[in-house]
Design an enzyme around this catalytic site. Structure first.
Site, PDB file in Angstrom:
ATOM      1  N   ALA A  34       0.923  -1.256  -0.019  1.00 20.02           N
ATOM      2  CA  ALA A  34       0.038   0.085   0.158  1.00 20.02           C
ATOM      3  C   ALA A  34       1.124   1.284   0.068  1.00 20.02           C
ATOM      4  O   ALA A  34       1.792   1.278   0.750  1.00 20.02           O
ATOM      5  CB  ALA A  34      -0.877   0.091   1.170  1.00 20.02           C
ATOM      6  N   THR A  35       0.692   2.281  -0.949  1.00 21.19           N
ATOM      7  CA  THR A  35       1.492   3.556  -1.293  1.00 21.19           C
ATOM      8  C   THR A  35       0.862   4.723  -0.514  1.00 21.19           C
ATOM      9  O   THR A  35       1.369   5.615  -0.578  1.00 21.19           O
ATOM     10  CB  THR A  35       1.792   3.591  -2.574  1.00 21.19           C
ATOM     11  OG1 THR A  35       0.747   3.672  -3.281  1.00 21.19           O
ATOM     12  CG2 THR A  35       2.530   2.463  -3.096  1.00 21.19           C
ATOM     13  N   HIS A  50     -10.460  -1.813   1.839  1.00 18.83           N
ATOM     14  CA  HIS A  50      -9.678  -2.565   1.362  1.00 18.83           C
ATOM     15  C   HIS A  50      -9.148  -3.830   2.036  1.00 18.83           C
ATOM     16  O   HIS A  50      -8.979  -4.708   1.633  1.00 18.83           O
ATOM     17  CB  HIS A  50      -8.527  -1.615   0.618  1.00 18.83           C
ATOM     18  CG  HIS A  50      -8.852  -1.008  -0.843  1.00 18.83           C
ATOM     19  ND1 HIS A  50      -8.126  -1.231  -1.796  1.00 18.83           N
ATOM     20  CD2 HIS A  50      -9.826  -0.182  -1.024  1.00 18.83           C
ATOM     21  CE1 HIS A  50      -8.566  -0.787  -2.887  1.00 18.83           C
ATOM     22  NE2 HIS A  50      -9.830   0.000  -2.577  1.00 18.83           N
ATOM     23  N   ARG A  54      -9.294  -8.006   2.123  1.00 23.67           N
ATOM     24  CA  ARG A  54      -8.018  -9.129   1.952  1.00 23.67           C
ATOM     25  C   ARG A  54      -8.280 -10.143   3.198  1.00 23.67           C
ATOM     26  O   ARG A  54      -8.563  -9.643   4.291  1.00 23.67           O
ATOM     27  CB  ARG A  54      -6.828  -8.553   1.617  1.00 23.67           C
ATOM     28  CG  ARG A  54      -6.663  -7.669   0.591  1.00 23.67           C
ATOM     29  CD  ARG A  54      -5.431  -7.121   0.333  1.00 23.67           C
ATOM     30  NE  ARG A  54      -4.900  -6.214   1.323  1.00 23.67           N
ATOM     31  CZ  ARG A  54      -5.219  -5.154   1.396  1.00 23.67           C
ATOM     32  NH1 ARG A  54      -5.765  -4.316   0.394  1.00 23.67           N
ATOM     33  NH2 ARG A  54      -4.495  -4.295   2.356  1.00 23.67           N
ATOM     34  N   ASP A  80      -0.305  -1.118  -4.891  1.00 24.67           N
ATOM     35  CA  ASP A  80      -1.816  -0.308  -4.801  1.00 24.67           C
ATOM     36  C   ASP A  80      -1.431   1.102  -4.376  1.00 24.67           C
ATOM     37  O   ASP A  80      -1.580   1.149  -3.033  1.00 24.67           O
ATOM     38  CB  ASP A  80      -2.846  -0.943  -4.343  1.00 24.67           C
ATOM     39  CG  ASP A  80      -4.313  -0.539  -5.061  1.00 24.67           C
ATOM     40  OD1 ASP A  80      -4.295   0.413  -5.613  1.00 24.67           O
ATOM     41  OD2 ASP A  80      -5.403  -1.308  -4.559  1.00 24.67           O
TER      42      ASP A  80
END
Length: 180
Positions: A34-35, A50, A54, A80
């Site tokens: 994750a960015t 999100h 998962r 992402d």
């Protein structure tokens, strides 16, 4: 063997979910990178949604800028997303920064960071937004960022083995690696 896949499309086009399903089809234990920088409560809620989607089979890593420091050799990873990653470079987070860096400077920096990161044997599934399909903004900062992301998306697509455009939840392959 290294493989780069780029998944692009508009907001809420199904990019992230498609990327996650693809990763799970390639590995029982994929990595999710994750960015995002959390800007506000609404965005924090999006991230939580999100994360809840998962399961425990995922290894989750948060890295806002220096992807090249991550070792994912022999792994399948969803990154992402490139749009938010570019935002972290474009909007300088240093408190003393008086102005944004030039688009050319940021583009060179992110291309170099991308090349360093993808210089390992892994399957990279990059998610990005196609923000240049609309009209031209009257806001200078928005135009500069749209230019930056458009040029960077072209760079990643040129390096990618496969590029998929998501439209209303439907994947459309627009570049496929050549089969010999």
């Amino acid at each position: 063997m290294k493989k780069v896949i780029l998944i692009t499309g508009g907001q809420r086009s199904g990019k992230s979910e498609f990327a996650e399903h693809l990763a799970l089809s390639l590995s029982p234990n994929p990595v999710y990178i994750a960015t995002a920088h959390i800007w506000d409560d609404e965005f924090r809620t999006r991230i939580k949604r999100h994360q809840e989607r998962r399961g425990p089979e995922w290894t989750n890593i948060e890295e806002e800028k220096r992807l090249s420091l991550l070792s994912i050799t022999n792994k399948v990873a969803v990154i992402d997303c490139l749009t938010l990653w570019c935002t972290n470079f474009f909007f300088n987070s240093e408190k003393n920064a008086k102005e944004q860096p030039s688009v050319d400077k940021v583009l060179k920096e992110i291309e170099s960071e991308f090349d360093d990161f993808t210089n390992q044997d892994a399957t990279f599934i990059f998610v990005t937004n196609e923000i240049g399909s609309g009209g031209t903004s009257s806001n200078l900062v928005q135009r500069r960022f749209t230019d930056l992301l458009g040029w960077f998306n072209q760079y990643v697509a040129s390096k990618a083995d496969k590029v998929i455009l998501m439209i209303s939840g439907i994947p459309v392959t627009i570049k496929e690696e050549k089969q010999i």
